[in-house]
Design an enzyme around this catalytic site. Structure first.
Site, PDB file in Angstrom:
ATOM      1  CG  ASP A  71      74.476  24.093  38.061  1.00  0.00           C
ATOM      2  OD1 ASP A  71      74.550  24.826  37.229  1.00  0.00           O
ATOM      3  OD2 ASP A  71      74.102  24.297  39.160  1.00  0.00           O
TER       4      ASP A  71
ATOM      5  CB  SER B  58      89.183  19.777  31.473  1.00  0.00           C
ATOM      6  OG  SER B  58      88.568  19.322  30.901  1.00  0.00           O
ATOM      7  N   GLY B  59      89.459  23.709  32.545  1.00  0.00           N
ATOM      8  CA  GLY B  59      89.603  24.146  33.363  1.00  0.00           C
ATOM      9  C   GLY B  59      90.368  25.443  32.627  1.00  0.00           C
TER      10      GLY B  59
HETATM   11  C1  4AZ Z   1      87.852  16.811  28.624  1.00  0.00           C
HETATM   12  O1  4AZ Z   1      87.384  15.456  29.254  1.00  0.00           O
HETATM   13  C2  4AZ Z   1      87.285  17.663  27.885  1.00  0.00           C
HETATM   14  N1  4AZ Z   1      84.779  19.388  23.724  1.00  0.00           N
HETATM   15  C3  4AZ Z   1      86.770  18.941  28.122  1.00  0.00           C
HETATM   16  C4  4AZ Z   1      86.317  19.392  26.877  1.00  0.00           C
HETATM   17  C5  4AZ Z   1      85.622  18.809  26.105  1.00  0.00           C
HETATM   18  C6  4AZ Z   1      85.425  17.307  25.902  1.00  0.00           C
HETATM   19  C7  4AZ Z   1      86.473  16.612  26.978  1.00  0.00           C
HETATM   20  C8  4AZ Z   1      84.719  19.459  25.051  1.00  0.00           C
HETATM   21  O2  4AZ Z   1      88.876  17.448  29.579  1.00  0.00           O
END
Ligand code: 4AZ
Length: 484
Positions: free
Chosen positions: A335, A433-434
């Site tokens: 969240d 991510s990010g």
């Molecule tokens: C990650 O660990 C990650 N499929 C980013 C996106 C997703 C899964 C893991 C979405 O950075």
């Protein structure tokens, strides 16, 4: 050979203390100690008269060099003490200046110039906390895809557009500053014809040289019929059109300038997460990227305007000054998975380094709105990060659908948004991510989300989950404003 029985020590008669320069140069050995004038008849000098001792003295006289030593020690102590006093005074003066000039410590916003400090979360929350209610009277926002400037009225507890009559760039800059932007990035104020509004905020130009917000009053009419469209930064431009775009998982290699807001965030020379440029000083990333020991700004280096990871190894990157994680971020549920990074030195915007626009409240994205993700993440589940920047188009997935039993079964909270193909094959993955989830709307690229989580990568019925940026825009503005 040494003997304890030697000649008697010399006896010195004390003729009073004769000060001499402590570091007077001695004449060189063999050199004549006097000028030529006295070459044959040296002057009589105040002398210590050596006497032949008649008996062995049991108490040797204190040798004069000790006195010189004590004096120079005293002098050194005095110098050190003086330096310490000067340093202490300078530190004290700095603190006095700091508290006079900036009453509030970082991360707090000052109520006018009252010296009272408020948390950003108390700002424009409909409750008056400041002594003069400043936390509710300097509330501005940009609404919808046309960046319509709105001002909050604490009296009627609602937002009003600002009538363009008598508006100018100076007022625009004040409003931008109150949203946390620097005047250096100010773009424009324009009048946008709109007759759909019933009430406006109007400028009272005869009010004199007072605060902008004190000049504004609510009115049912606006002579020009135009409201203020305010751009605090030229954001959301890409030099490459979306049409050429068709890896990430299942994506394509990006070209320079295509996703100019994309940054690579490194720790110890390795790509860890993505991020998005929103101003020359500020980046948006995911809170889970900066958890634990990675919350230290010194751990990070930021790379902008570069496609390949191997090119970054030869560059030094931008240092990070400050990291602000969303205070309500939850590690387990993800969240509020959003964080801000402030750079030590500002980015210079070019064709390949540019900011993306933050979504304004009131922006409606279609249920299947076409969006794009980009990043250096793995190209398949469990793979290593990619050397080149990849991107792929992903449609948004409706909240209720993504929360259905066969997809994420209620794990999608209001701070999250899903995007991808339920058939699988395209997705963000570890290392993305990010980074940004963006859409093109009204000729501008908007940051719809930040890559957050998902079950595996590109698995059928397990789409990517992103932080829902529209929910965070207000938090971002307040924190930029409190940490200018
Ligand atoms: C990650 O660990 C990650 N499929 C980013 C996106 C997703 C899964 C893991 C979405 O950075």
């Amino acid at each position: 050979m040494t003997s304890t029985l030697g000649p008697p020590p010399p006896y010195y008669e004390n003729r009073g203390f004769q000060p001499e320069p402590p570091y007077a140069a001695r004449p060189a050995a063999g050199a004549h100690p006097y000028p030529q004038l006295f070459a044959t008849n040296p002057p009589s000098v105040p002398s210590y008269i050596p006497r032949v001792a008649t008996h062995q003295s049991s108490r040797p006289a204190a040798p004069p060099p000790r006195r010189t030593c004590a004096a120079s020690l005293r002098k050194t102590i005095i110098i050190i003490l003086s330096i310490l006093i000067v340093i202490c005074c300078a530190i004290a003066a700095f603190f006095i200046w700091y508290f006079v000039e900036n009453h509030c410590l970082s991360s707090l916003i000052e109520c006018g110039s009252s010296g009272v400090c408020m948390s950003p979360s108390q700002w424009c929350d409909g409750v008056s906390d400041c002594p003069n209610g400043e936390d509710e009277t300097r509330c501005v926002r940009l609404f919808g895809p046309n960046f319509i400037l709105e001002v909050y009225s604490p009296v009627s507890k609602s937002w009003y557009p600002v009538c363009h009559d008598d508006w100018n760039d100076d007022y625009g800059k004040i409003a931008c500053k109150d949203m946390g932007y620097s005047v250096d990035t100010y773009f424009y104020s324009r009048g946008v014809p709109d007759v759909s509004f019933k009430s406006y905020m109007k400028l009272n130009t005869s009010a004199g040289n007072i605060d902008l917000y004190k000049k504004l009053y609510s009115s049912g009419s606006c002579a020009s019929g135009s409201v203020v469209s305010l751009r605090c930064i030229e954001c959301g431009l890409s030099s490459k059109s979306a049409s050429i775009m068709n890896r990430i998982v299942g994506g394509s290699g990006a070209v320079l300038g295509q996703w100019p807001w994309q940054v690579s965030l490194h720790v110890q020379g390795t790509h860890v997460c993505g991020g998005s440029i929103i101003t020359p000083h500020w980046l948006v990333t995911a809170a889970h990227c900066v958890e634990g020991r990675l919350s230290d700004p010194h751990s990070w280096r930021v790379y902008a305007g570069i496609l390949n990871q191997d090119e970054m190894l030869f560059r030094s990157g931008y240092k990070v000054q400050l990291i602000i994680s969303h205070p309500d971020y939850d590690t387990d549920s993800k969240d509020n998975d959003v964080a801000l990074m402030k750079l030590e030195t500002p980015l210079s915007f070019t064709e390949t380094v540019r900011p993306v626009c933050l979504p304004n409240p009131g922006m409606m994205f279609q249920p299947n709105q076409q969006c794009w993700i980009s990043g250096w993440g793995a190209e398949y589940q469990g793979g290593k990060t990619s050397n080149n920047l990849n991107y792929v188009a992903v449609p948004l997935i409706e909240h209720s659908r993504c929360n259905s039993v066969y997809i994420y079964n209620g794990m999608i909270l209001p701070t999250m948004i899903c995007a991808g193909d339920l058939a699988g094959g395209i997705d963000s993955c570890q290392g993305d991510s990010g980074g940004p989830l963006v859409t093109h709307h009204h000729s501008v690229w908007w940051l719809v989300g930040d890559t957050s989580w998902g079950t595996g990568c590109a698995t059928p019925n397990k789409p990517g989950v992103y932080g829902n940026m529209t929910v965070f825009t207000d938090w971002i503005y307040k924190n930029m404003q409190a940490n200018r």
